[in-house]
Design a protein around this motif. Structure first.
Motif, PDB file in Angstrom:
ATOM      1  N   THR A  18     -19.077  16.216   6.754  1.00 32.52           N
ATOM      2  CA  THR A  18     -18.222  15.641   5.707  1.00 32.52           C
ATOM      3  C   THR A  18     -18.212  14.115   5.752  1.00 32.52           C
ATOM      4  O   THR A  18     -18.179  13.455   4.708  1.00 32.52           O
ATOM      5  N   GLU A  19     -18.259  13.541   6.945  1.00 32.72           N
ATOM      6  CA  GLU A  19     -18.251  12.083   7.047  1.00 32.72           C
ATOM      7  C   GLU A  19     -19.512  11.481   6.445  1.00 32.72           C
ATOM      8  O   GLU A  19     -19.450  10.482   5.715  1.00 32.72           O
ATOM      9  N   ALA A  20     -20.656  12.088   6.732  1.00 33.25           N
ATOM     10  CA  ALA A  20     -21.908  11.589   6.165  1.00 33.25           C
ATOM     11  C   ALA A  20     -21.882  11.658   4.643  1.00 33.25           C
ATOM     12  O   ALA A  20     -22.324  10.728   3.948  1.00 33.25           O
ATOM     13  N   ALA A  21     -21.346  12.748   4.109  1.00 33.45           N
ATOM     14  CA  ALA A  21     -21.274  12.906   2.650  1.00 33.45           C
ATOM     15  C   ALA A  21     -20.317  11.891   2.033  1.00 33.45           C
ATOM     16  O   ALA A  21     -20.614  11.287   0.991  1.00 33.45           O
ATOM     17  N   MET A  22     -19.161  11.696   2.664  1.00 33.36           N
ATOM     18  CA  MET A  22     -18.187  10.747   2.127  1.00 33.36           C
ATOM     19  C   MET A  22     -18.742   9.339   2.045  1.00 33.36           C
ATOM     20  O   MET A  22     -18.560   8.627   1.049  1.00 33.36           O
ATOM     21  N   LEU A  23     -19.403   8.901   3.100  1.00 33.95           N
ATOM     22  CA  LEU A  23     -19.925   7.539   3.130  1.00 33.95           C
ATOM     23  C   LEU A  23     -21.059   7.354   2.125  1.00 33.95           C
ATOM     24  O   LEU A  23     -21.197   6.278   1.523  1.00 33.95           O
ATOM     25  N   ALA A  24     -21.862   8.391   1.917  1.00 32.99           N
ATOM     26  CA  ALA A  24     -22.905   8.320   0.899  1.00 32.99           C
ATOM     27  C   ALA A  24     -22.285   8.228  -0.500  1.00 32.99           C
ATOM     28  O   ALA A  24     -22.712   7.421  -1.339  1.00 32.99           O
ATOM     29  N   LEU A  25     -21.268   9.053  -0.755  1.00 28.68           N
ATOM     30  CA  LEU A  25     -20.587   9.007  -2.057  1.00 28.68           C
ATOM     31  C   LEU A  25     -19.906   7.660  -2.287  1.00 28.68           C
ATOM     32  O   LEU A  25     -19.892   7.136  -3.407  1.00 28.68           O
ATOM     33  N   LEU A  26     -19.345   7.112  -1.227  1.00 28.34           N
ATOM     34  CA  LEU A  26     -18.680   5.817  -1.331  1.00 28.34           C
ATOM     35  C   LEU A  26     -19.654   4.750  -1.820  1.00 28.34           C
ATOM     36  O   LEU A  26     -19.354   3.982  -2.742  1.00 28.34           O
ATOM     37  N   ASN A  27     -20.853   4.713  -1.241  1.00 29.46           N
ATOM     38  CA  ASN A  27     -21.828   3.713  -1.653  1.00 29.46           C
ATOM     39  C   ASN A  27     -22.423   4.009  -3.025  1.00 29.46           C
ATOM     40  O   ASN A  27     -22.765   3.083  -3.763  1.00 29.46           O
ATOM     41  N   LEU A  28     -22.541   5.267  -3.379  1.00 29.64           N
ATOM     42  CA  LEU A  28     -23.011   5.625  -4.719  1.00 29.64           C
ATOM     43  C   LEU A  28     -22.038   5.141  -5.799  1.00 29.64           C
ATOM     44  O   LEU A  28     -22.448   4.787  -6.909  1.00 29.64           O
ATOM     45  N   ALA A  29     -20.744   5.120  -5.466  1.00 31.48           N
ATOM     46  CA  ALA A  29     -19.719   4.792  -6.463  1.00 31.48           C
ATOM     47  C   ALA A  29     -19.480   3.297  -6.636  1.00 31.48           C
ATOM     48  O   ALA A  29     -18.970   2.861  -7.676  1.00 31.48           O
ATOM     49  N   VAL A  30     -19.829   2.503  -5.641  1.00 32.49           N
ATOM     50  CA  VAL A  30     -19.517   1.071  -5.693  1.00 32.49           C
ATOM     51  C   VAL A  30     -20.194   0.414  -6.892  1.00 32.49           C
ATOM     52  O   VAL A  30     -21.412   0.532  -7.082  1.00 32.49           O
ATOM     53  N   LYS A  31     -19.391  -0.265  -7.706  1.00 32.60           N
ATOM     54  CA  LYS A  31     -19.897  -1.008  -8.867  1.00 32.60           C
ATOM     55  C   LYS A  31     -20.718  -0.138  -9.823  1.00 32.60           C
ATOM     56  O   LYS A  31     -21.599  -0.636 -10.522  1.00 32.60           O
ATOM     57  N   ASP A  32     -20.418   1.143  -9.852  1.00 33.22           N
ATOM     58  CA  ASP A  32     -21.131   2.055 -10.756  1.00 33.22           C
ATOM     59  C   ASP A  32     -20.117   2.992 -11.407  1.00 33.22           C
ATOM     60  O   ASP A  32     -19.720   4.008 -10.829  1.00 33.22           O
ATOM     61  N   GLU A  33     -19.679   2.636 -12.585  1.00 33.39           N
ATOM     62  CA  GLU A  33     -18.641   3.387 -13.285  1.00 33.39           C
ATOM     63  C   GLU A  33     -19.067   4.829 -13.542  1.00 33.39           C
ATOM     64  O   GLU A  33     -18.277   5.764 -13.388  1.00 33.39           O
ATOM     65  N   ARG A  34     -20.320   5.007 -13.918  1.00 29.77           N
ATOM     66  CA  ARG A  34     -20.785   6.362 -14.235  1.00 29.77           C
ATOM     67  C   ARG A  34     -20.739   7.251 -13.007  1.00 29.77           C
ATOM     68  O   ARG A  34     -20.332   8.425 -13.091  1.00 29.77           O
ATOM     69  N   ASN A  35     -21.161   6.734 -11.863  1.00 30.71           N
ATOM     70  CA  ASN A  35     -21.120   7.545 -10.643  1.00 30.71           C
ATOM     71  C   ASN A  35     -19.689   7.852 -10.208  1.00 30.71           C
ATOM     72  O   ASN A  35     -19.407   8.938  -9.687  1.00 30.71           O
ATOM     73  N   LYS A  36     -18.781   6.894 -10.403  1.00 27.03           N
ATOM     74  CA  LYS A  36     -17.362   7.161 -10.087  1.00 27.03           C
ATOM     75  C   LYS A  36     -16.874   8.389 -10.851  1.00 27.03           C
ATOM     76  O   LYS A  36     -16.212   9.276 -10.293  1.00 27.03           O
ATOM     77  N   ILE A  37     -17.170   8.409 -12.119  1.00 24.12           N
ATOM     78  CA  ILE A  37     -16.702   9.509 -12.962  1.00 24.12           C
ATOM     79  C   ILE A  37     -17.400  10.814 -12.584  1.00 24.12           C
ATOM     80  O   ILE A  37     -16.774  11.883 -12.521  1.00 24.12           O
ATOM     81  N   LYS A  38     -18.705  10.741 -12.319  1.00 28.77           N
ATOM     82  CA  LYS A  38     -19.456  11.941 -11.936  1.00 28.77           C
ATOM     83  C   LYS A  38     -18.904  12.549 -10.644  1.00 28.77           C
ATOM     84  O   LYS A  38     -18.831  13.775 -10.510  1.00 28.77           O
ATOM     85  N   ILE A  39     -18.538  11.700  -9.700  1.00 24.56           N
ATOM     86  CA  ILE A  39     -18.015  12.178  -8.411  1.00 24.56           C
ATOM     87  C   ILE A  39     -16.705  12.942  -8.611  1.00 24.56           C
ATOM     88  O   ILE A  39     -16.490  14.018  -8.037  1.00 24.56           O
TER      89      ILE A  39
END
Length: 389
Positions: free
Chosen positions: A97-118
């Motif tokens: 879960t930690e590996a997944a969370m940190l990957a999602l965190l970086n995917l979402a930074v400064k990316d509105e579309r990824n924030k919403i997708k998550i």
């Protein structure tokens, strides 16, 4: 003015802007990735992140985290990994879960579309579950992830409706320092929804906000976000009552007014002005007794235009005193005011400033000085951690 005996704790990860603050990046060393990846590389990562082999998926999540740390192109290319990464959040394996969370965190930074997708992929429920975790790392990463996701206006009502606010306030009270900082900013994001204000107030955030203000450097980004949230909450009677009943509550705002960054001083003067405007008679003495005058007078001539305007308005309210006159000791304040104004606005303004000061010092300075002296010799647990000269 006050002199601090200690600087206070600094943020573990300094934040330059709200955009950078929303997603506290990982500390892994990664260079800026120039171009995008080849289609074959993206396909390979997609295969590994959906593998039946858990170790393979963990390594793929770590690779996604590394690649998306600084590259907007990689965030967009790897948006297809969002759904399998969110599914990893439901694992009982903390490493998974930690590996997944940190990957999602970086995917979402400064990316509105990824924030919403998550969020659309169902990440909010497991993230809120991690806020309840006794694992401090998972708790901290989940708080950072929710901070990032609530930077999107579309996500805010979803996060609120899922019950995040009381848990974020609990993190603000009991979490480690970095988690507290991220919780403040996540709550500030959510506070922009009027319907969330009562929920935030009901969770009693003022005491932990005051505690954080006491230990942080007053010119820090932490202080800016704390005072911004405090200013907003003081627009409601519950917030004002909570601040004035908290030991050192009003004092902590006064200290930011004196030593904060230009933005945090704006929030601090706005908070005090809101209090005084809401009930002039009730809060005037409370504010005066915390030694606000030197910093307030300085702010009228040295603050930002917005700070100057609010400081003048607050001065007008504070000078309308119904107290009887007494033998006053106003020389120190008069010298401060005279020196500041003389350097900036000339002799004519000095006379006006002195007249304003004469009106204000109807409130007994002897009483105020005794109050300050008594507080200076109080035990450390009952006073703000400051040292006055």
């Amino acid at each position: 003015m006050r002199q601090r005996g200690r600087e206070g704790l600094r943020e573990q990860r300094p934040v330059a802007t709200m955009e950078a603050a929303e997603g506290r990046l990982s500390s892994e060393d990664s260079g800026e990735m120039g171009g995008g990846m080849a289609a074959a590389a993206v396909e390979g990562i997609m295969e590994r992140i959906q593998s039946d082999d858990e170790e393979c998926r963990v390594q793929a999540a770590k690779e996604i985290r590394r690649l998306t740390k600084t590259s907007p192109k990689h965030r967009r290319q790897l948006e297809g990994t969002v759904v399998p990464l969110v599914s990893m959040l439901r694992s009982s394996n903390p490493e998974f879960t930690e590996a997944a969370m940190l990957a999602l965190l970086n995917l979402a930074v400064k990316d509105e579309r990824n924030k919403i997708k998550i969020v659309d992929a169902g990440a909010v429920e497991p993230l809120i579950g991690f806020l309840r975790s006794t694992n401090s790392n998972l708790q901290e990463h989940a708080t950072a992830a929710l901070l990032t996701l609530t930077a999107s206006s579309i996500n805010k009502p979803i996060v609120s409706a899922a019950g995040a606010i009381p848990l974020l306030v609990k993190i603000l009270r009991d979490g480690n320092l970095q988690a507290k900082v991220d919780a403040v900013m996540a709550l500030y994001n959510l506070s922009t929804l009027p319907e969330d204000i009562n929920t935030i107030l009901a969770a009693k955030p003022i005491p932990p906000l005051v505690n954080l203000l006491k230990i942080c450097k007053k010119s820090s980004k932490i202080a800016e976000k704390c005072t911004a949230l405090v200013e907003l909450l003081l627009g409601h009677d519950e917030g004002r009552m909570a601040l004035t009943s908290e030991e050192g509550g009003v004092l902590s705002v006064v200290e930011v007014l004196e030593e904060g960054s230009p933005l945090s001083r704006e929030h601090a003067i706005g908070a005090l002005l809101t209090m005084c405007e809401s009930d002039h008679c009730r809060y005037r003495e409370v504010i005066l007794n915390e030694g606000v005058m030197p910093g307030l007078l300085e702010l009228t001539v040295q603050g930002t235009p917005k700070s100057q305007s609010k400081a003048r308005s607050l001065l007008q309210l504070l000078r309308k005193s119904s107290y009887s006159g007494s033998e006053l000791q106003a020389e120190t304040l008069e010298n401060i005011l005279t020196n500041i104004v003389a350097q900036i606005d000339g002799d004519d303004c000095v006379g006006k400033a002195k007249k304003m000061l004469a009106d204000m010092v109807q409130v007994s300075m002897e009483q105020s000085l005794r109050h300050l002296q008594k507080r200076a010799f109080a035990t450390p647990t009952k006073q703000s951690r400051t040292k006055r000269q």
